[in-house]
Design an enzyme around this catalytic site. Structure first.
Site, short mmCIF file in Angstrom:
data_model
loop_
_atom_site.label_atom_id
_atom_site.label_comp_id
_atom_site.label_asym_id
_atom_site.label_seq_id
_atom_site.Cartn_x
_atom_site.Cartn_y
_atom_site.Cartn_z
N ASN A 9 46.81 53.63 36.65
CA ASN A 9 47.21 52.72 35.57
C ASN A 9 46.81 53.38 34.26
O ASN A 9 45.64 53.39 33.90
CB ASN A 9 46.49 51.37 35.76
CG ASN A 9 46.72 50.44 34.58
OD1 ASN A 9 47.57 50.69 33.72
ND2 ASN A 9 45.94 49.35 34.54
N TRP A 10 47.80 53.96 33.60
CA TRP A 10 47.50 54.70 32.37
C TRP A 10 47.13 53.79 31.21
O TRP A 10 46.65 54.25 30.18
CB TRP A 10 48.72 55.56 31.97
CG TRP A 10 48.99 56.72 32.87
CD1 TRP A 10 48.31 57.07 34.02
CD2 TRP A 10 50.02 57.71 32.70
NE1 TRP A 10 48.86 58.21 34.56
CE2 TRP A 10 49.91 58.62 33.78
CE3 TRP A 10 51.03 57.91 31.75
CZ2 TRP A 10 50.77 59.72 33.92
CZ3 TRP A 10 51.89 59.00 31.90
CH2 TRP A 10 51.75 59.89 32.97
N LYS A 11 47.41 52.50 31.33
CA LYS A 11 47.20 51.55 30.23
C LYS A 11 47.90 52.06 28.98
O LYS A 11 48.92 52.74 29.10
CB LYS A 11 45.70 51.30 30.01
CG LYS A 11 45.00 50.95 31.33
CD LYS A 11 43.65 50.33 31.16
CE LYS A 11 43.06 50.04 32.55
NZ LYS A 11 41.87 49.23 32.50
N HIS A 94 47.77 41.95 35.48
CA HIS A 94 46.54 42.71 35.22
C HIS A 94 45.60 41.84 34.36
O HIS A 94 46.07 41.09 33.50
CB HIS A 94 46.86 44.02 34.50
CG HIS A 94 45.68 44.93 34.42
ND1 HIS A 94 44.69 44.76 33.48
CD2 HIS A 94 45.29 45.97 35.19
CE1 HIS A 94 43.75 45.67 33.68
NE2 HIS A 94 44.09 46.42 34.71
N GLU A 96 43.91 42.43 31.88
CA GLU A 96 44.08 42.60 30.43
C GLU A 96 45.27 41.79 29.92
O GLU A 96 45.28 41.35 28.76
CB GLU A 96 44.20 44.10 30.09
CG GLU A 96 42.84 44.79 30.24
CD GLU A 96 42.90 46.25 30.63
OE1 GLU A 96 43.95 46.89 30.49
OE2 GLU A 96 41.86 46.78 31.10
N GLU A 165 40.79 43.40 41.52
CA GLU A 165 40.12 44.08 40.42
C GLU A 165 39.11 43.12 39.78
O GLU A 165 39.48 42.32 38.92
CB GLU A 165 41.13 44.52 39.36
CG GLU A 165 42.12 45.55 39.85
CD GLU A 165 42.63 46.41 38.70
OE1 GLU A 165 42.58 47.64 38.83
OE2 GLU A 165 43.05 45.86 37.66
N GLY A 171 36.72 49.42 33.70
CA GLY A 171 36.38 50.24 32.54
C GLY A 171 34.91 50.20 32.17
O GLY A 171 34.52 50.67 31.10
N SER A 209 36.75 50.80 37.94
CA SER A 209 35.85 51.96 37.90
C SER A 209 35.85 52.78 39.18
O SER A 209 34.83 53.37 39.55
CB SER A 209 34.43 51.54 37.52
OG SER A 209 34.41 50.97 36.21
#
Ligand code: PGA
Length: 247
Positions: A9-11, A94, A96, A165, A171, A209
């Site tokens: 997941n490159w975000k 997700h 976020e 997650e 992160g 992570s």
């Protein structure tokens, strides 16, 4: 045995130049990979990455999809648009997106439905916050999040991928221990079993992570079928080590 899936997941990271270098190094290093590999990239890079992954064994994913089919939704990207780029996967829900963009369980469920209707596999993310974990509500929260997706998607539910997650692990460098993660994955597997006879062949990924050092232990747990990897997916060497730890 089912093949595990390692999805990057490159975000909101990348550039034409950086994407090209990263994918070339990944493609060159993928040699003996036995697992499935995907990268979920920012929408503006779908076309570039679609071209770069041809013949590499790396599959293309998006990071979000609109809950709407088409029309006056400025800034949104529809599932059919993602299909035009031959996206195989799309992250949905997700944390976020849930946290910063107010996505509710119902919105996430509809997004999964849009992806499925376009022939794209939604990777549905669930996970508890630190406060929810502290209050002993982990199970209740992840089950509620998954229940909404099951309810909206009926028999198609066997076509989704689930990613557990824990929000507190994303992160932060903190991971759930393999045993903690396995416990939640088993809860999710049982919930899927109640919804479909296909539950045992479905993939439940762990994310938060995951890195070169902890991947092997996490990926050896019975109900952990792969990883959703953020930070470490931007470093070719780390991502390749995670791929090597999967089967
Ligand atoms: P992380 O992110 O690996 O950087 O913790 C995972 C994710 O958010 O999908």
């Amino acid at each position: 045995m089912k093949r595990q899936l390692i999805a990057g997941n490159w975000k909101m990271n990348g550039s034409f130049a950086a994407n090209e270098v990263l994918l070339r190094v990944l493609a060159a290093g993928m040699g003996g990979a036995t697992c499935q590999v995907a990268v979920c990239v920012p929408a503006p890079y779908l076309a570039q990455v679609q071209g770069l992954v041809v013949g590499t064994g790396i599959e293309l994913g998006a990071q979000d999809v609109s809950q709407h089919e088409a029309g006056a939704y400025t800034g949104e990207v529809s599932a059919n648009m993602l299909r035009d780029f031959a996206a195989r996967y799309c992250l949905v829900g997700h944390s976020e997106r849930r946290q910063y963009h107010g996505e509710t369980d119902a919105v996430v469920a509809t997004k999964a439905q849009r992806a499925l209707a376009a022939g794209i596999t939604p990777i549905v993310c669930v996970g508890e916050t630190l406060a929810e974990r502290g209050a002993g509500r982990t199970e209740e929260v992840v089950k509620r999040q998954l229940a909404a997706v099951i309810h909206t998607n009926g028999h198609c539910i066997s076509e989704i991928v689930v990613a557990y997650e824990p929000v507190w692990a994303i992160g932060t460098g903190k991971t759930a221990s393999p045993q903690e993660a396995q416990r939640v994955h088993a809860v999710l597997r049982n919930q899927l079993r109640a919804a479909t006879e296909q539950a045992d062949r479905m993939l439940i990924l762990y994310g938060g992570s995951m890195n070169a050092a902890n991947a092997a232990q996490l990926l050896s747990q019975e109900d952990i079928d792969g990883g959703l990897v953020g930070g470490a997916s931007l470093k070719a060497g780390d991502f390749l080590s995670i791929i090597a730890a999967a089967h």
